[in-house]
Enzyme design. Structure first.
Site, PDB file in Angstrom:
ATOM      1  N   ASP A  86      37.272  13.769  33.168  1.00 29.62           N
ATOM      2  CA  ASP A  86      38.620  13.187  33.154  1.00 29.62           C
ATOM      3  C   ASP A  86      39.315  13.417  34.493  1.00 29.62           C
ATOM      4  OD1 ASP A  86      38.204  12.389  30.575  1.00 29.62           O
ATOM      5  OD2 ASP A  86      39.456  13.924  29.647  1.00 29.62           O
ATOM      6  N   ARG A 142      35.567   4.416  14.445  1.00 31.66           N
ATOM      7  CA  ARG A 142      36.086   5.735  14.766  1.00 31.66           C
ATOM      8  C   ARG A 142      37.353   5.566  15.583  1.00 31.66           C
ATOM      9  NH1 ARG A 142      34.838   9.117  19.543  1.00 31.66           N
ATOM     10  NH2 ARG A 142      35.541  11.235  19.104  1.00 31.66           N
TER      11      ARG A 142
END
Length: 320
Positions: free
Chosen positions: A206, A270
């Site tokens: 990230d 999901r």
């Protein structure tokens, strides 16, 4: 369904070429061991000083050794998390052509809706997912605002603890990471016809200071620990915290930004929601101790480098 992005149709050439092409950059999508992340009870921060100190040390240890950990008693109620999930489902069930015009139909900034991977050269570079990547400022006066407000407070608290455990009492994160610079990303991973070959999100780190993730019970988050991929066992009461590239650079490699991915499921959709603690593009990142492992750089420089790498290689290179 008319709400689903046209992933199969758009990337049919990748499917056709999948048997003759290969990409060795990423791990094979196979069943991996499911493990629990370090679990930290944040209510201990309100106990006596000795217990508070032990809790803070556990947070810093997990950031050093894992780059990932889970927290419970984090100040965000199950009711609020359920409200967030219901709003996610409502938004993603909108017709696809409405989601593509999110500024007109959903009051989000133009360009916040993303699906698939425009730069895919191989099937394994395809992201089998759709997402809204929303500036936190855009969330005011929406059902997601209470969650965004609470999770922002939690992110600042964790960043402050991690800085203090390196010997730095600093207002840097409060001054640099504002509602106008941080993001909430709503993810949906549709059922995938060939989950053994396609990622929901391909392996990456990230590009922020830290990320706070709420995932559902379907599972799908995987990360690298000690050179091996492991699957994270979902915990309905916990939030997942992970260190981003900027915190690794700021901490001078003390805290680790770890490669992770999301895998797909053949029959179940999901959902997850991630809060990214990001600075302004002008913010300069430099290590908090010397000698520095990295040269100082602005967040704008780093984002531009990531985009160039993706265009050139099809994936993010990250810190170097």
């Amino acid at each position: 369904m008319d709400s689903d992005p046209p992933l199969l149709e758009t990337y049919k050439t990748l499917f056709a070429n999948s048997k003759t092409s290969s990409n060795n950059h990423d791990h094979r999508l196979v069943t991996v061991e499911e493990r629990h992340l370090p679990l930290i009870d944040l209510s201990r921060l309100s106990h006596n000083e000795a217990e508070k100190e032990r809790c803070q040390k556990e947070i810093a240890r997990a950031a050093r050794q894992w780059g990932f950990f889970q927290v419970v008693n984090h100040g965000i109620s199950m009711e609020l998390l359920e409200m967030l999930r219901e709003e996610q489902v409502r938004v993603f069930k909108q017709p696809f052509h409405h989601k593509c015009r999110e500024d007109k139909f959903l009051n989000f900034s133009a360009g916040s809706y993303r699906w698939g991977t425009p730069t895919s050269y191989f099937l394994r570079q395809l992201w089998w997912s759709e997402a809204f990547h929303i500036p936190v400022n855009d969330i005011s006066s929406t059902p997601m605002e209470p969650f965004a407000t609470k999770v922002a407070i939690l992110a600042q608290k964790l960043a402050e603890i991690l800085a203090e455990k390196l010997g730095h009492k600093s207002s840097f994160f409060q001054e640099s990471c504002l509602p106008s610079t941080c993001y909430l990303r709503l993810n949906r991973y549709p059922p995938c016809p060939i989950p053994s070959d396609i990622y929901g999100l391909m392996p990456h780190t990230d590009s922020d200071f830290l990320t706070i993730l709420h995932q559902d019970q379907v599972g799908g988050l995987q990360l690298v620990k000690d050179g091996q991929w492991i699957a994270v066992k979902p915990n309905p009461e916990a939030l997942v915290i992970n260190i981003g590239d900027l915190f690794q650079a700021w901490s001078n490699d003390c805290y680790k930004s770890v490669k992770h991915c999301a895998v797909t499921h053949p029959t179940k959709e999901r959902f997850s929601a991630a809060y990214f603690l990001c600075p302004s593009y002008e913010t300069v990142i430099e290590s908090c101790s010397m000698p520095s492992v990295y040269r100082k750089f602005s967040f704008r420089e780093y984002r531009q480098k990531v985009q160039e790498d993706v265009q050139l290689y099809g994936y993010k290179v990250g810190l170097s």
